[in-house]
Scaffold this active site. Structure first.
Site, PDB file in Angstrom:
ATOM      1  N   HIS A 123       0.638  -1.184   0.267  1.00 13.49           N
ATOM      2  CA  HIS A 123      -0.147  -0.098  -0.027  1.00 13.49           C
ATOM      3  C   HIS A 123       0.710   1.335   0.154  1.00 13.49           C
ATOM      4  O   HIS A 123       2.065   0.931   0.665  1.00 13.49           O
ATOM      5  CB  HIS A 123      -0.997   0.044   1.139  1.00 13.49           C
ATOM      6  CG  HIS A 123      -1.819   0.854   1.247  1.00 13.49           C
ATOM      7  ND1 HIS A 123      -1.764   2.205   1.628  1.00 13.49           N
ATOM      8  CD2 HIS A 123      -3.127   0.920   1.150  1.00 13.49           C
ATOM      9  CE1 HIS A 123      -2.740   2.840   1.673  1.00 13.49           C
ATOM     10  NE2 HIS A 123      -4.036   2.125   1.321  1.00 13.49           N
ATOM     11  N   ASP A 199       3.079  -4.251   7.995  1.00  9.84           N
ATOM     12  CA  ASP A 199       2.065  -3.709   8.009  1.00  9.84           C
ATOM     13  C   ASP A 199       0.761  -4.668   8.250  1.00  9.84           C
ATOM     14  O   ASP A 199       0.524  -5.325   6.998  1.00  9.84           O
ATOM     15  CB  ASP A 199       2.248  -2.990   6.384  1.00  9.84           C
ATOM     16  CG  ASP A 199       0.717  -2.076   6.262  1.00  9.84           C
ATOM     17  OD1 ASP A 199      -0.276  -2.204   7.179  1.00  9.84           O
ATOM     18  OD2 ASP A 199       0.727  -1.517   5.212  1.00  9.84           O
ATOM     19  N   GLN A 202      -4.355  -4.841   6.952  1.00 14.70           N
ATOM     20  CA  GLN A 202      -5.405  -5.847   6.363  1.00 14.70           C
ATOM     21  C   GLN A 202      -5.452  -7.246   7.278  1.00 14.70           C
ATOM     22  O   GLN A 202      -6.589  -7.897   7.113  1.00 14.70           O
ATOM     23  CB  GLN A 202      -5.146  -6.240   4.805  1.00 14.70           C
ATOM     24  CG  GLN A 202      -5.256  -4.928   3.995  1.00 14.70           C
ATOM     25  CD  GLN A 202      -6.620  -4.497   3.848  1.00 14.70           C
ATOM     26  OE1 GLN A 202      -7.643  -5.231   4.149  1.00 14.70           O
ATOM     27  NE2 GLN A 202      -6.971  -3.317   3.480  1.00 14.70           N
ATOM     28  N   LYS A 225     -10.490  -0.497   9.999  1.00 17.42           N
ATOM     29  CA  LYS A 225     -10.537  -1.604   9.150  1.00 17.42           C
ATOM     30  C   LYS A 225     -10.934  -2.853  10.064  1.00 17.42           C
ATOM     31  O   LYS A 225     -11.264  -3.869   9.596  1.00 17.42           O
ATOM     32  CB  LYS A 225      -9.344  -1.810   8.558  1.00 17.42           C
ATOM     33  CG  LYS A 225      -8.926  -0.936   7.436  1.00 17.42           C
ATOM     34  CD  LYS A 225      -8.097  -1.464   6.504  1.00 17.42           C
ATOM     35  CE  LYS A 225      -7.350  -0.119   5.922  1.00 17.42           C
ATOM     36  NZ  LYS A 225      -8.048  -0.028   4.664  1.00 17.42           N
ATOM     37  N   CYS A 367      -4.709   2.710  -3.682  1.00 19.58           N
ATOM     38  CA  CYS A 367      -3.308   2.888  -2.965  1.00 19.58           C
ATOM     39  C   CYS A 367      -2.274   1.908  -3.291  1.00 19.58           C
ATOM     40  O   CYS A 367      -1.406   1.840  -2.387  1.00 19.58           O
ATOM     41  CB  CYS A 367      -3.767   3.362  -1.586  1.00 19.58           C
ATOM     42  SG  CYS A 367      -4.859   4.712  -1.320  1.00 19.58           S
TER      43      CYS A 367
HETATM   44  C1  LIG Z   1      -2.216  -2.939   3.456  1.00 17.01           C
HETATM   45  C2  LIG Z   1      -2.508  -1.440   3.997  1.00 17.01           C
HETATM   46  N1  LIG Z   1      -1.660  -0.584   4.736  1.00 17.01           N
HETATM   47  C3  LIG Z   1      -1.913   0.624   5.005  1.00 17.01           C
HETATM   48  C4  LIG Z   1      -3.239   1.125   4.845  1.00 17.01           C
HETATM   49  C5  LIG Z   1      -3.416   2.398   5.314  1.00 17.01           C
HETATM   50  O1  LIG Z   1      -4.363   2.760   6.513  1.00 17.01           O
HETATM   51  P1  LIG Z   1      -4.938   3.985   7.027  1.00 17.01           P
HETATM   52  O2  LIG Z   1      -5.445   4.895   5.696  1.00 17.01           O
HETATM   53  O3  LIG Z   1      -5.841   3.977   8.075  1.00 17.01           O
HETATM   54  O4  LIG Z   1      -3.596   4.742   7.727  1.00 17.01           O
HETATM   55  C6  LIG Z   1      -4.171   0.439   4.313  1.00 17.01           C
HETATM   56  C7  LIG Z   1      -5.413   1.074   4.110  1.00 17.01           C
HETATM   57  O5  LIG Z   1      -5.869   1.865   3.314  1.00 17.01           O
HETATM   58  C8  LIG Z   1      -3.626  -0.808   3.928  1.00 17.01           C
HETATM   59  O6  LIG Z   1      -4.759  -1.556   3.262  1.00 17.01           O
END
Ligand SMILES: Cc1ncc(COP(=O)(O)O)c(C=O)c1O
Ligand SMILES: Cc1ncc(COP(=O)(O)O)c(C=O)c1O
Lengths: 411, 157, 411, 157
Positions: A123, A199, A202, A225, A367
């Protein structure tokens, strides 16, 4: 053994919403999950009864607010099996958590010519902070490739990780649904002398998370999430590593002493929590964890496997070659995320047409633009399910896709 | 006001108004500072150690009645004791306090092996346990003394 | 013309709370304000009806969520009279807002030997970020002194500001209540060629805020002191300055494009809003602004002046030399914040005893340790009022202080 | 499905399936990229200007039916026009779209002086106005063309 999804749906007020006579079919939980009543009221209760600034007051409301914040920390620590509560830092989202690490641990430990390893399925939240640091410090980023099967290609992993200072990667892809081999990669990275950031944005919603078992040095995730509110995320890190890191943001809460000449930092976890924290959001996240624990993450996971199994079969059967589903074909190797291309129709158009029937999916690059390039597309459609979805939601989705076909390929 | 009377016992107010062993000690006595970031309490503990014994101890800084009285009583009870004896007292005092601190800070509770130690005047501080945020006030001087002893014994090794 | 405080009190659920048979007397609003029903339900409504990730979806919920977030931005822009909405950046609190500036504008524009000017009455949030930068960049911090009257001593201001790159200071002190001469200082700083950051965390809740009139380059404040939720703050900056700044946190939302080689940033305001934003909190902040606008900031201010006038007189009359009240003695020169020392009793003890009667004040250094040093105390007691307080609250406070005297000075 | 039929008019689908003027132009034609960060749509506009006239125009990139069809129709209408004429068309098209964009992005609404320009096939895109998020799709190519013209006229000054 199975989830009583009909009962669970009742716990989520927004799922009762009817638009233009049609009930909501929410299939965008990988983007953000919906919240059960208990989470929404935990936040309301906090403001209705106990709102006060924490760690500062000596009256009852302030003590209650402090206890609410700190007990949420305990719940998070328990949920991910942290060694101790000091290792749990509240931030505003997963993005901030990763930036915190790149700005503190990264700035101190990475120097010109150093190497970090990411994967092609990350991401942007786990790419851009490293691009920023790479530019500042002139470090090199190496990329683990994604294979045609949607899994990471580890064939040259030892070469990639050789000499690297950090491996940072997603435990589950938000596009492909792929679970990555976290434990194996962590071990191999550690053997090569690299630190490991996972990370788990998910991953935590879909799977029992055990930081000790996974073997990471840092793990990040985001509340919204995980049935929790927006505005809160978590950075977990090993105590001795966090202890050695310089602070991130400066201000109240994170200090022990301040003079005109300088300052000294507070103990963990507050060292990394500058300013007034998001107490209501912590209450909400705590309630979300309670809700998930009550149901059991193992059940959430097994429900998801059977639902994805159903969806993969159904969509292949109904649409055959017209649909391309990305990622592993085996539901046990993936979370509740299903990205696809649908012949002749652009994802944005698909989402628009589905919206007409109150079906919510996401269309776009999710993203993850580098991954889109690997897949050779500009965007995909993504349906993502959670514990409140069942086979009927998949059926409605298939129904909607037939309408897409009628508009774009009417022959 | 029953709970308040329990907190602000006369003996506590007495130590607060007339703290014992207040002041400084010159080098080579050891100096150690402690902060309570919550309320701004600040304590400076000076200890003169000789042959493993606390020959003298003085307290500087400022703070609330609980932190000041606790520090004052602490100096009285540890002065003249050996480090081992002092550590037992510290241990016993923290045990009296720790019930709630455990909950708030997640520290492991100290094992209960010292329950037979007589804390004398310090028992008056038991009322603090009902006020979780004040436990940090009551233990500030004690934690600073612990740190002080650690520093001295580590450098002299 | 006057506020109907009895009616206003009804809007705040927590003020109805009774503990041990005593109703709540909340005098800690400078720490965090309480929230009216409309703010709490704006957040609940969002989660009950429209929760979705913003700027990403093409279904109705996502559009609603986006509209909620962006209309909150419009409300903020209007509230502070920003030139345009792109200048309004949502962050998690005022602390993050200041750190954003120090990490981006500061890192780029400040170099070894450069000078910034702060004042002795700053909150740690406006000190520690600059200490961190000063250490990294070897810049010099100069301090505007606080005089005995609780006002800034500007007698040597031209010398201090000479050659400085930045002046960063609070528009209202969270300890003394002092309003600083923002407009004059901004002008003199600009004349000297310095940029100006105004920490308006205490100012926005108490006074009509007009960024154009105040003449700042940056202005920061925090939602939770303004009847809004925790977990949201605002950075306002002049568009051309924000445009020229490098990004702060990297991730989703703030990018235009990402490849394996690098990234490009999105337009303002999103360039500075990485990751999933706090939509519910934005909804809450928007509702808070609606609530304040409905009442009128001028009325809030005039109510406060008369209440502070009452409090200053009452406490002096009742306690004479036993009480030392800090800051300006004229209620028109200060906001609703009243710090004091009470002979023979430590602030922490005072707060504890008042708590027994369900009176909430704050005791401590108020995250302003350098100011405590100036005042020559380790801590003060602070009672702070807002639009839901009236003279009866001050009377109960005085009552409580008599109990303190009975315990600590019983003769 | 009435609203959908209004959005996905046959002429739009036709331009989407068979985009006009697709491809690239070689140097010295001007190349300009546009992104829609929301959905990943990407457009590359190539313009060959001669004597203040758009001699040729080609479109690359990928995107949804609305962005592709809009780009395709745009090439047809501006090709052969002078820059001034093209700018009037751009203006008129944005006016047709801008009603909602104003609300979402806070941009000032463009003044209405061009309402008499005939947009031809482009009128089919009017249905997009009911779908605020799609307006960005419809205007992507147009904004990129504007930028392109700006870049060319600025460098040739
Ligand atoms: C794999 C992953 N990492 C990071 C994020 C970032 O999360 P956030 O937008 O809540 O900071 C997301 C979701 O958007 C994600 O799916
Ligand atoms: C003057 C001032 N600046 C900054 C802050 C920091 O606000 P926050 O803790 O919400 O970041 C505060 C309040 O704590 C304050 O009073």
């Amino acid at each position: 053994m199975n989830l009583d999804v009909n009962r669970i749906k009742q716990d989520f007020p927004v799922l009762q919403r009817v638009i233009n006579g049609k009930s909501l079919v929410y299939l965008d939980s990988a983007n953000t999950s919906q919240k059960p009543d208990s989470v929404i009221s935990a936040m309301g209760d906090y403001y209705n009864n106990s709102n006060a600034n924490v760690h500062r007051g000596s009256y009852q409301l302030a003590n209650e607010a402090t206890a609410i914040l700190e007990s949420a920390r305990d719940k998070v620590a328990g949920f991910i099996n942290a060694n101790n509560r000091q290792e749990v830092i509240f931030v505003k989202n997963a993005t901030e958590a990763i930036n915190l690490v790149s700005n503190t641990w990264g700035r101190v430990n990475l120097n010109q010519g150093d190497v970090i390893v990411l994967t092609e399925l990350e991401h942007h939240a786990n790419i851009v902070p490293w691009h920023m640091l790479a530019k500042e410090k002139e470090i090199e980023i190496r990329w683990v490739k994604v294979g045609d099967d949607g899994h990471l290609d580890l064939s040259n992993f030892d070469t990639l990780i050789d000499g690297a200072k950090l491996l940072s990667f997603a435990a589950m892809s938000n596009v492909l649904g792929t679970f990555t081999p976290v434990k194996e990669m962590s071990e191999r990275a550690h053997t090569a002398g690299a630190k490991v950031l996972i990370d788990a944005s998910q991953y935590t919603p879909h799977s029992q998370t055990d930081v000790q078992e996974l073997g990471a040095d840092f793990l990040t995730f985001t509340g919204h999430k995980l049935l929790g509110p927006m505005g809160i995320g978590v950075l977990w890190g090993k105590e001795e590593i966090l202890d050695a890191m310089p602070p991130f943001l400066g201000g109240g809460e994170m200090i022990l002493n301040v003079t005109k000449e300088g300052f000294s930092t507070n103990d963990l976890p507050w060292k990394f929590e500058a300013g007034t924290p998001m107490v209501a959001e912590a209450a909400g996240l705590g309630a979300a964890i309670d809700y998930l624990n009550e149901i059991g993450m193992d059940k959430v996971r097994s429900h998801e496997i059977s639902l994805m199994d159903y969806a993969l079969t159904k969509l292949q059967n109904d649409f055959g070659d017209s649909i391309t589903i990305y990622g592993p074909k085996d539901a046990t190797e993936r979370g509740g995320v299903l990205s696809f291309s649908f012949e002749g129709a652009h994802p944005h158009d698909i989402a628009q047409i589905l919206d007409e029937d109150n079906i919510c999916i996401r269309a776009g690059h999710h993203c993850a633009k580098p991954l889109m390039q690997v897949l050779g597309v500009g965007a995909t459609s993504r349906a993502s399910a959670y514990l409140y979805n069942d086979e009927s939601d998949i059926d409605v989705l298939a129904e909607g896709l037939r309408k897409v076909r009628d508009i774009f390929n009417p022959n | 006001m029953a709970a308040l009377d329990d907190l602000y016992k006369e003996i506590i107010l007495d130590h607060y108004r007339s703290p014992r062993n207040q002041g400084e000690l010159d080098h080579p006595a050891h100096r150690c500072e402690g902060f309570n970031p919550l309320c701004g309490d600040e304590v400076i503990v000076y200890v003169a150690l000789n042959d493993g014994k606390i020959d003298d101890i003085k307290i500087g800084g400022q703070g609330c009645s609980i932190s000041q009285a606790s520090a004052s009583m602490m100096t009285e009870i540890v002065k003249g004791k050996s480090i081992e004896e002092a550590e037992l007292v510290i241990h016993a005092f923290k045990e009296m306090m720790d019930i709630y601190e455990t909950e708030l800070s997640g520290n492991k509770k100290i094992e209960s092996t010292v329950s037979d130690i007589d804390l004398g005047d310090l028992e008056a501080l038991q009322g603090v346990v009902k006020y979780p945020v004040r436990i940090k006030c009551a233990t500030l001087a004690w934690n600073t003394l612990t740190q002080s002893i650690d520093e001295v014994t580590n450098t002299s090794l």
